[in-house]
Design a protein around this motif. Structure first.
Motif, short mmCIF file in Angstrom:
data_model
loop_
_atom_site.label_atom_id
_atom_site.label_comp_id
_atom_site.label_asym_id
_atom_site.label_seq_id
_atom_site.Cartn_x
_atom_site.Cartn_y
_atom_site.Cartn_z
N GLY A 1 0.80 -1.16 -0.16
CA GLY A 1 -0.02 0.13 0.10
C GLY A 1 0.64 1.43 -0.06
O GLY A 1 2.07 1.35 -0.31
N ASN A 2 0.20 2.29 0.25
CA ASN A 2 1.02 3.51 0.42
C ASN A 2 0.50 4.43 1.66
O ASN A 2 -0.37 3.95 2.36
CB ASN A 2 0.80 4.53 -0.87
CG ASN A 2 -0.73 4.68 -1.15
OD1 ASN A 2 -1.41 5.09 -0.09
ND2 ASN A 2 -1.20 4.82 -2.45
N ARG A 3 1.15 5.70 1.88
CA ARG A 3 0.91 6.61 2.99
C ARG A 3 -0.53 6.74 3.17
O ARG A 3 -1.21 7.25 3.96
CB ARG A 3 1.83 7.49 3.22
CG ARG A 3 3.40 6.95 3.30
CD ARG A 3 3.85 6.22 4.43
NE ARG A 3 5.00 5.74 4.52
CZ ARG A 3 5.42 4.90 5.44
NH1 ARG A 3 4.51 4.47 6.20
NH2 ARG A 3 6.82 4.59 5.39
N LEU A 4 -1.41 6.92 2.02
CA LEU A 4 -2.59 7.24 2.15
C LEU A 4 -3.71 6.24 2.54
O LEU A 4 -4.74 6.55 2.96
CB LEU A 4 -3.10 7.69 0.93
CG LEU A 4 -2.55 8.77 0.05
CD1 LEU A 4 -3.03 9.24 -1.36
CD2 LEU A 4 -2.26 10.06 0.77
N GLY A 5 -3.11 5.00 2.85
CA GLY A 5 -3.97 3.78 3.29
C GLY A 5 -4.44 3.08 2.20
O GLY A 5 -5.17 2.10 2.62
N GLU A 6 -4.29 3.37 0.93
CA GLU A 6 -4.61 2.71 -0.24
C GLU A 6 -4.05 1.28 -0.20
O GLU A 6 -2.80 1.03 -0.16
CB GLU A 6 -4.42 3.47 -1.60
CG GLU A 6 -5.33 4.68 -1.41
CD GLU A 6 -4.92 5.72 -2.69
OE1 GLU A 6 -5.89 6.18 -3.11
OE2 GLU A 6 -3.64 5.69 -2.96
N LEU A 7 -4.77 0.10 -0.24
CA LEU A 7 -4.38 -1.25 -0.37
C LEU A 7 -4.33 -1.65 -1.77
O LEU A 7 -5.57 -1.83 -2.58
CB LEU A 7 -5.22 -2.18 0.44
CG LEU A 7 -5.31 -1.49 1.75
CD1 LEU A 7 -6.39 -2.61 2.44
CD2 LEU A 7 -4.29 -1.29 2.60
N LEU A 8 -3.08 -1.82 -2.26
CA LEU A 8 -3.12 -2.05 -3.85
C LEU A 8 -2.85 -3.61 -4.37
O LEU A 8 -3.15 -3.94 -5.26
CB LEU A 8 -2.05 -1.22 -4.50
CG LEU A 8 -1.98 0.44 -3.87
CD1 LEU A 8 -0.75 0.92 -4.25
CD2 LEU A 8 -3.14 0.86 -4.56
N VAL A 9 -2.23 -4.27 -3.55
CA VAL A 9 -1.95 -5.69 -3.65
C VAL A 9 -1.72 -6.48 -2.39
O VAL A 9 -1.24 -5.79 -1.43
CB VAL A 9 -0.63 -5.81 -4.62
CG1 VAL A 9 -0.41 -7.40 -4.94
CG2 VAL A 9 -0.68 -5.15 -6.06
N HIS A 10 -2.37 -7.64 -2.51
CA HIS A 10 -2.13 -8.40 -1.37
C HIS A 10 -2.12 -9.91 -1.58
O HIS A 10 -2.50 -10.36 -2.54
CB HIS A 10 -3.50 -7.93 -0.47
CG HIS A 10 -4.76 -8.12 -0.84
ND1 HIS A 10 -5.44 -9.46 -1.30
CD2 HIS A 10 -5.75 -7.41 -1.38
CE1 HIS A 10 -6.51 -9.40 -1.89
NE2 HIS A 10 -6.83 -8.01 -2.21
N THR A 11 -1.77 -10.45 -0.84
CA THR A 11 -1.74 -12.19 -0.52
C THR A 11 -2.99 -12.66 -0.45
O THR A 11 -4.19 -11.92 0.06
CB THR A 11 -0.77 -12.86 0.36
OG1 THR A 11 -1.29 -12.22 1.89
CG2 THR A 11 0.60 -12.08 0.50
#
Length: 278
Positions: free
Chosen positions: A126-136
């Motif tokens: 993710g990034n510092r904005l809290g956006e979750l982009l890729v996950h297991t």
């Protein structure tokens, strides 16, 4: 004036109010109206004028040198994490990007492949904005049932402040909320952070805006989740910074106790059984 212009000053004021004279080697002296350091005392310890310290605290001087920041931090007996937070707030207050300009949303194929290497563990990019982009896939087992991935563009920040389910999901909700707001000052760039701050201020109200002036460094420690099927889960979190141009991080959630490890194993077995049944 940048939206974050007052962040540096409020952080210094808060830490000055929390620092007792005896903790920095000053005599207690006469009775005080407040237990913290006076401006004159902090200025003397940092080797700067009271007038300059006032300008910094009031947000009228947003470009203190690294040497001045170090002197103020040393005078307040800040630890390494708080020193870094002080530097970050200074950059945000001046309108600078903490890192190279980046949307923080574009994921390189190499970064995506790196996340896959953490399977079957619990990891999210993710990034510092809290956006979750890729996950297991195991992160999905953890996050999907609580509603964190309901949105087409999932955001931990939006979930925590706008979704009432988050208070059930995170027993330490206030601590999670504090850390998310503190991270906004760290990127991915000043423009993106400012846009999100304005949006969340309007949508989330005082629960969000009150935290904008606290500026405590992220707490760290165990991150507790309450899962509808597995009950309470406890994770130690390691954060891996990707190259600066990405402005992204990978968080790896590792079971903090045997019960959590066993619950995750059971969740994976149930998923595998469901796939075989199909």
């Amino acid at each position: 004036m940048p939206a974050n212009a007052g962040a540096l000053g409020s952080f210094i004021r808060d830490r000055r109010d929390q620092t007792t004279p005896e903790s920095v080697g000053l005599p207690v002296g006469v009775r005080r109206r407040a237990p913290g350091l006076r401006r004159s005392e902090l200025a003397t310890l940092a080797g700067i004028s009271v007038e300059y310290l006032v300008r910094i605290e009031q947000g009228r001087d947003r470009h203190p040198s690294p040497q001045v920041l170090r002197a103020i931090g040393d005078a307040l007996r800040l630890d390494a994490a708080a020193h870094e937070h002080l530097r970050t707030l200074a950059m945000a207050s001046s309108g600078q990007c903490v890192g190279p300009y980046s949307s923080g949303r574009d994921v390189r194929p190499g970064a995506r492949a790196l996340v896959e290497q953490f399977e079957p563990g619990v990891a999210v990019l993710g990034n510092r904005l809290g956006e979750l982009l890729v996950h297991t896939s195991t992160f999905e087992l953890l996050a999907r049932p609580v509603g964190l991935l309901d949105s087409a563009e999932p955001s931990l920040t939006a979930y925590v402040f706008l979704d009432p389910r988050s208070r059930e999901t995170f027993p330490d909700w206030d601590r999670v909320a504090d850390d998310l707001v503190a991270n906004l000052y760290r990127g991915p760039n000043a423009g993106a952070s400012r846009q999100l701050i304005e949006s969340m201020s309007a949508r989330a109200g005082s629960e969000f805006t009150d935290r904008l002036t606290r500026h405590d460094p992220p707490h760290g420690g165990v991150w507790r989740w309450r899962h509808p099927d597995a009950g309470e889960l406890r994770f130690d979190v390691e954060e891996l910074e990707l190259p600066a141009a990405d402005n992204q991080q990978i968080q790896v959630l590792m079971p903090a106790d045997d019960a959590t490890a066993e619950s995750l194993d059971a969740m994976r077995r149930r998923r595998s059984g469901a796939l075989r049944a199909v």
